[in-house]
Structure formats: structure tokens, C-alpha cells
Write a protein that holds these residues in place. Sequence first.
Motif, short mmCIF file in Angstrom:
data_model
loop_
_atom_site.label_atom_id
_atom_site.label_comp_id
_atom_site.label_asym_id
_atom_site.label_seq_id
_atom_site.Cartn_x
_atom_site.Cartn_y
_atom_site.Cartn_z
N LYS A 55 14.19 7.03 -4.00
CA LYS A 55 13.70 6.70 -2.66
C LYS A 55 12.19 6.95 -2.54
O LYS A 55 11.48 6.17 -1.90
CB LYS A 55 14.45 7.52 -1.61
N ILE A 56 11.72 8.03 -3.16
CA ILE A 56 10.29 8.34 -3.09
C ILE A 56 9.48 7.24 -3.76
O ILE A 56 8.47 6.76 -3.22
CB ILE A 56 10.00 9.70 -3.74
N TYR A 57 9.92 6.84 -4.95
CA TYR A 57 9.19 5.82 -5.70
C TYR A 57 9.20 4.49 -4.94
O TYR A 57 8.17 3.82 -4.82
CB TYR A 57 9.84 5.63 -7.07
N GLY A 58 10.35 4.11 -4.41
CA GLY A 58 10.42 2.87 -3.64
C GLY A 58 9.52 2.92 -2.41
O GLY A 58 8.86 1.93 -2.07
N THR A 59 9.47 4.06 -1.76
CA THR A 59 8.61 4.21 -0.59
C THR A 59 7.14 4.10 -0.96
O THR A 59 6.34 3.50 -0.23
CB THR A 59 8.89 5.55 0.10
N VAL A 60 6.77 4.67 -2.11
CA VAL A 60 5.38 4.55 -2.58
C VAL A 60 5.03 3.08 -2.80
O VAL A 60 3.96 2.61 -2.39
CB VAL A 60 5.19 5.35 -3.88
N LEU A 61 5.92 2.32 -3.45
CA LEU A 61 5.66 0.90 -3.67
C LEU A 61 5.56 0.14 -2.33
O LEU A 61 4.70 -0.74 -2.17
CB LEU A 61 6.77 0.28 -4.51
N ALA A 62 6.43 0.49 -1.39
CA ALA A 62 6.40 -0.19 -0.09
C ALA A 62 5.09 0.09 0.64
O ALA A 62 4.49 -0.82 1.23
CB ALA A 62 7.60 0.26 0.75
N VAL A 63 4.65 1.33 0.59
CA VAL A 63 3.38 1.69 1.25
C VAL A 63 2.22 0.97 0.57
O VAL A 63 1.29 0.48 1.24
CB VAL A 63 3.18 3.21 1.23
N LEU A 64 2.25 0.89 -0.77
CA LEU A 64 1.20 0.17 -1.49
C LEU A 64 1.16 -1.30 -1.07
O LEU A 64 0.08 -1.88 -0.91
CB LEU A 64 1.42 0.29 -3.00
N GLY A 65 2.34 -1.90 -0.92
CA GLY A 65 2.39 -3.29 -0.49
C GLY A 65 1.78 -3.48 0.90
O GLY A 65 1.03 -4.44 1.13
N LEU A 66 2.07 -2.55 1.82
CA LEU A 66 1.49 -2.64 3.16
C LEU A 66 -0.01 -2.41 3.14
O LEU A 66 -0.77 -3.10 3.83
CB LEU A 66 2.18 -1.62 4.08
N LEU A 67 -0.46 -1.43 2.35
CA LEU A 67 -1.90 -1.14 2.26
C LEU A 67 -2.65 -2.31 1.64
O LEU A 67 -3.76 -2.65 2.08
CB LEU A 67 -2.13 0.13 1.44
N LEU A 68 -2.06 -2.92 0.62
CA LEU A 68 -2.72 -4.07 -0.03
C LEU A 68 -2.95 -5.18 0.98
O LEU A 68 -4.04 -5.77 1.04
CB LEU A 68 -1.85 -4.57 -1.18
N THR A 69 -1.94 -5.45 1.80
CA THR A 69 -2.08 -6.51 2.79
C THR A 69 -3.07 -6.12 3.88
O THR A 69 -3.84 -6.96 4.35
CB THR A 69 -0.71 -6.83 3.42
N ALA A 70 -3.06 -4.84 4.25
CA ALA A 70 -4.01 -4.38 5.27
C ALA A 70 -5.45 -4.52 4.80
O ALA A 70 -6.33 -4.96 5.56
CB ALA A 70 -3.71 -2.93 5.64
N VAL A 71 -5.71 -4.17 3.55
CA VAL A 71 -7.06 -4.33 2.99
C VAL A 71 -7.45 -5.79 2.97
O VAL A 71 -8.60 -6.16 3.30
CB VAL A 71 -7.13 -3.72 1.58
N PHE A 72 -6.52 -6.65 2.59
CA PHE A 72 -6.82 -8.08 2.57
C PHE A 72 -7.19 -8.58 3.96
O PHE A 72 -8.15 -9.34 4.13
CB PHE A 72 -5.62 -8.87 2.04
#
Length: 609
Positions: free
Chosen positions: A389-406
Motif C-alpha cells: 500500500k505504501i509503494y502504491g501510494t507513493v506512485l499515486a502521489v508521483l502521478g498527481l505531482l507530475l500532472t500538477a507540475v505540468f
Amino acid sequence: MAAHRRAIFFRREMSVDLSVKLLMMKTLTARDMFWLLAIVACVTIIPFLGLADFHTKGEPREAVVAYSMLESGDWLLPRNNGGEIPYKPPFFHWTVASVSALTGGTVSEFTSRLPSAIALIAMTLMGFLFYRERKGGTVALLTGFVTLTAFELHRAGANTRVDMMLTALTVCSLYLLYRWYERDLKGVPWMAIMLMSCATLTKGPVGSLIPCLAFGVFLLLRGVNFFRAFLLLLGCGLASFVLPLAWYYGAYLAGGEEFLDLVMEENFGRMTNTMSYDSCVNPWHYNFVTLAGGYVPWILLVLISLFTLKYTGLKRLGEKDSLKWMVGKVRGADPVDLFSAVCIFVIFLFYCFPQSKRSVYLMPIYPFIAYFLAKYMLYLTDIKSKSIKIYGTVLAVLGLLLTAVFLCVKAGLVPDTVFHGRHAAQNIAMMHGIAGIGGWAWIPVLLPVAVSIWWFRYMRRHKEYGTGYLYGIVALTFGLYLALDAAYQPPVLNAKSQRPVAAEIDAIAPASSGTIYEFIEEGEMAKGDPVHFFELNFYLGDRIENFRRNRPSEGYLLITDNDAANYLPQFEAERYRFSLLYTSSRPVLRRPAHLYRFSRDNGPALSQN
């Protein structure tokens, strides 16, 4: 009231029904899993192969070999890049030329990368079949997904280099050799021999040596008599050299001593550390570092999980009979596990000895590591490890951050002034390229957001651990890769490409107006692997010749600014006259490039000193 509760329950079940069906792969048949993996592999790799221009020396160097094959009709030992012979055997270039011939006769970024993509997909599917027959569909499917998303393999599968082809042929030949072992080594493993032949024709004898070596060690650990194993594999190795030797002989007749010296340098010199020049020289620990980096993002899951495990089993290693215990474990190990582990250990160790070390050399061990990672993820699920769950949450947060930066870049919230230094102009061009993303590219841009939102909803509704979580982190990983491959990466890489420079040069000096020559001090003085304007030469149709070797009387000279300052006075003293026509706006070989029109008065020949 009861009807109202039933309605709420029905709506909740309907909202997650599709995700449950997609994630609970146990309900799929082996055939369904195979086609699912094949579709995912093709959809996530092939459509995006041609979006990015060539931006390094390696890709156009290999692509131009296939280009020269089609242009000259010489498929044995074509000359390119101003008269050089290829540094690698031709099998990969044959595939590029064949694909290009079948799709219009033009070598492009797409056609030159497609053989690598097909090699990765074929290796992944064959790995699925291999492990599915022996370990079940769930392990095999996870192995396939991890293989496709290991960074080093994913990158190589979209690259015009020989390494992915060599990796696929090596790994698939090992799978076939194992099947031969299951038949008690009876008969002749013709398909394995053929794949090793193709691997040897891709990068030299290492394509046959590595499978035979790894499989030989496995046979010894399984109790096969040494002499029997040695003679059988010697026969397979010699048989796999028949076709390559035919090509080597023909190439020697065409290239003579120049070809023979190159073969000795690239194969025996590289492995025995006796090369006349340094090539990819790295320290002993390089392989460990690059292996960890090559398995991004999955290495992060392993690191997170290390803090959630209990290590009571390590006490055994300190006991007096630990060595005997370990030997017994190896001899009694599951044969598939032992085979996979031996392939990892032998190939890794093999590439630790040469001074020449590159991350791509280790790629044949990646599918076998993927198998153990798949088993490890299932183990983490069985013990209900929070690391999933921790690893999946890290990937999910990275996906959101990537889109936010874009979105910040798209909205113009990041000023150009944040970039400083030598690469500021290129970084600004990359940022502007990302800001220009639009149209259909919004789909992959928003995909990580959609998958991330789904992930958080799934965790909230499914408290119990299951394979659904594993397929969830696979979906998160593919979401990030699709966003990078289809949207973000192409404009970033195109900002580094020399294609616009080549177009400007071609407008000034078209093929009908004369020959373009190059002079590069680093290339002229190098003992081996000389430097050329590889990107420019490909995009100009392989029409850049060697100024120093040809001693032309007129034409165009392509040269960097520092080489021009150092060498044009010498050439002018030898009766050459130069007129500057063009200076590149982008750096070429890290420097601005000049294009001169030149002619030579009657006088002494150009000195070669």
C-alpha cells in the motif's frame, strides 16, 4: 428501509464491479492472460516509437547502417559515416532495413526502433509462456508486467541499439535450453541454436557464450556429469557459430585487415581488457549501481519492504553447518528457481570482469529478476505487508505531482529565468516544448491522475490484501510510463535533437550543390570508436564525407567552432579558401557548428599530419 439499503449496496457493487473484474486476474484463463499481456505490451510501446527524434550518437549510428544497406544494396559490410565499416555484426541492421523496406523503403525513427520493441515484446511473451507452464498464470503475468516496466528494458525496447535484440535472443535461447533439460537433454535444441546464432550475428560470440555458460553451470548444479554437459554445450556452441562464421568470412573478404582488426578489438580486446582505447571503463561497483537504477521503479518497492520484514532466518547463517545447509538448499532447490538464479548470478559475474561496463550489458538478467520480484510481491501480499500500500501510494502521489507540475508549466507559472548556466537555452526549449503539449496528448497526461484517484478509492473500499493491489501498482506504473512516453518525453528529447540543424544545412547545401565533408579533431585523433556528426549525417541522408581522408578540391566543410579556430589556418596555408555560410543555433558535439563553402587552389596536397 431494507430496499434502500439494498439499493445503496447495489450501486456500490456496480461502481467497483469493473475494477474488480479487471484486477482479479485469477478469473482469467491462461489464453486470456497471454493476450492481455500482448495487447498491453503493444499498446504501451509501439505507438510512441516515432514521436522523438534521434538525440544521441548511438541511435543514428546504427540506423545509418541500415540506411546504407538499402541505398547501396550491400547487406554484407556496408560503408557509412564517411567510409567506416559497422562496429557490430549485421543482424539488427538487417531487421531495421527489412522493416524499413516493407514500410516504404525509408529508414525512420519508427522503423529503426521497431525491431527493438518487437524483441522486448517477444521476450516478455515467451517469458510468460515459460513461467506459466511451470509456476502458474499469476506469477507469469506479474513477471511479464515487471519485465515491461523495468526502466532499463523499457528504455532499450524503444531504442535503435543492438542491445535489446541481443538480450531477447539470449534470454529466449536460455528458455529453450531449459526445455531441452526437461527432455533429459535428448535430441538437438535447434531453436536455441538458431537464436544463439542470431545473437552472435547481433553482437559477436558473446551471444552464444553466455547462454552456454549459464546453462552449463545450471546442469552441473543439477548433477549432470561435467564431461557430458561440456560436450553437449560445446556441440551447441559450435553449431551456433556456423552461420555467423559464414558472414565473418564474407565480411573479411570485403573488409580485409581493417575488418579483422575491428573484430579482434571489439570482441577479444574488450573482454580481455586489451583494447587500444578506453571504452565505457567503469569501476567494480558500477554494475551494482546500474542494476539498481535499471530496475526503477520496482527497486523502491524492495527498499520499502525491507523495513516491514522479520529476519529470524538470518540466524542460520552464523551456525557452523551453514555452508552444508546452503549446499543442501541449492541441490534441493526448485529447478525453475535454481535456473533463474543461476542465469542472474553467472551473467552478472561474467560482466564484472571486463573493464568495459555498461548498464545494457546486464539486461539479460532482468527477466529472471522479474520472476523473483513477482514471487516476492505475492509473498508480501500473503503476509499482508504494508509496503504494498505504501509503494502504491507513493506512485499515486508521483502521478498527481507530475500532472500538477505540468499544469504549472502549461499555465506559464514557471519563468524562463529559473534556468541559468551553459544549458539554460536547452532547458528553456524543453520547458516550452512541454508547455506546448495539447490535443490527444492530454489523454496520457491525465491518465496518471485517473489511475491515482482510482487507487485511493480502491484502498478505501478493499481493506483486505489481495492480488488486486498488485495489479493496481502495475496499473499505476503503466500510467506513469504512458504519460512520459506519449506526452512528456518527446518534446524534451526533441529539444536536444540535431534534426532542425540538419534541415537548415540541407537548405543551404542540398545534395545537388556539392558534397559535405566533416573535420572533427576528436574523431581524427581517436584510436578507436571515432566521433562523427552522427545525427546530422543520418538526417542528411548519409552524405557527409571525411575531409582529411578525401582531400577534396571543393565542397562544404562542417566543423565545430573550436576546431575551426585551431585548424582552418593550417588548411588555408595549404591553399584552401573558406567562406562561412552558417552557424548552428544549437550545440553540435557540445559546440556551435560552422558550415563553410571551400575551394582549393592548385598546390600541394593536404597534409595528413
